[in-house]
Design an enzyme around this catalytic site. Structure first.
Site, PDB file in Angstrom:
ATOM      1  NE  ARG A  62      -0.509  -0.276   0.397  1.00  0.00           N
ATOM      2  CZ  ARG A  62       0.000  -1.354  -0.182  1.00  0.00           C
ATOM      3  NH1 ARG A  62       0.539  -2.298   0.551  1.00  0.00           N
ATOM      4  NH2 ARG A  62      -0.020  -1.500  -1.486  1.00  0.00           N
ATOM      5  CD  GLU A  99       1.691  -2.688 -10.221  1.00  0.00           C
ATOM      6  OE1 GLU A  99       1.787  -2.018  -9.195  1.00  0.00           O
ATOM      7  OE2 GLU A  99       0.611  -3.168 -10.599  1.00  0.00           O
TER       8      GLU A  99
END
Length: 177
Positions: A62, A99
């Site tokens: 992205r 994460e």
């Protein structure tokens, strides 16, 4: 409605993606609203002109969507930072923690020049792990990351500490939800 309110409205929140407990901020709504996408690019262009970078780098995938038109607007080379195994030829490589797992990124050795100042673009900055790894890639080639830019920032995950002392700019931030 202000541009920042339009941006906020365009970003969808997807709970439990890609795994339970993660709140995913989806920027695809920005891409289907030309006025919001243009606001992002205009803001990035204004900010990046002050950085005085020699190149723009985009983080797969992205980040490419924002970095490519920005590089064209600024008349600068675009350097792709891709997932391991996606680039042919000799690459710099760096592993890092996400994460929600681990990953490895690469950039072409031939695309990075010693002494080059690079601004690194991604759609979202969470823990800062991906961008820190990108900085390592550029340092391997003797380049300097002048700044990081993300459309969305999640400062509650402390990315500024991870990325210090490199400046970080985001258009919109969200606290823990």
């Amino acid at each position: 409605m202000s541009s920042i309110e339009l941006l906020d409205k365009a970003i969808r929140r997807i709970p439990d993606f890609p795994k339970p407990g993660i709140l995913f901020y989806d920027i695809t709504g920005v891409l289907v609203k030309p006025e919001v996408f243009t606001y992002c690019l205009d803001s990035m262009e204004t900010w990046c002109r002050d950085v005085k970078a020699d190149a723009v780098a985009g983080i797969e995938s992205r980040g490419f969507l924002f970095a490519a038109p920005l590089a064209e607007r600024l008349g600068l080379p675009l350097i792709l930072v891709r997932k391991k195994g996606k680039l042919p030829g000799k690459t710099y490589s760096c592993s890092y923690a996400l994460e929600y797992g681990t990953a490895e990124i690469e950039a072409h050795v031939d695309d990075i020049t010693a002494g080059q100042k690079v601004v690194v673009i991604d759609d979202l900055i969470a823990t800062g792990g991906t961008l820190k790894a990108a900085r390592t890639l550029f340092e391997q080639g003797g380049a300097q990351v002048a700044a990081f830019f993300g459309v969305v920032g999640l400062p509650f995950l402390h990315y500024e500490e991870v990325l210090s002392p490199t400046p970080v700019k985001t258009l919109i931030t969200y606290d823990s939800e």
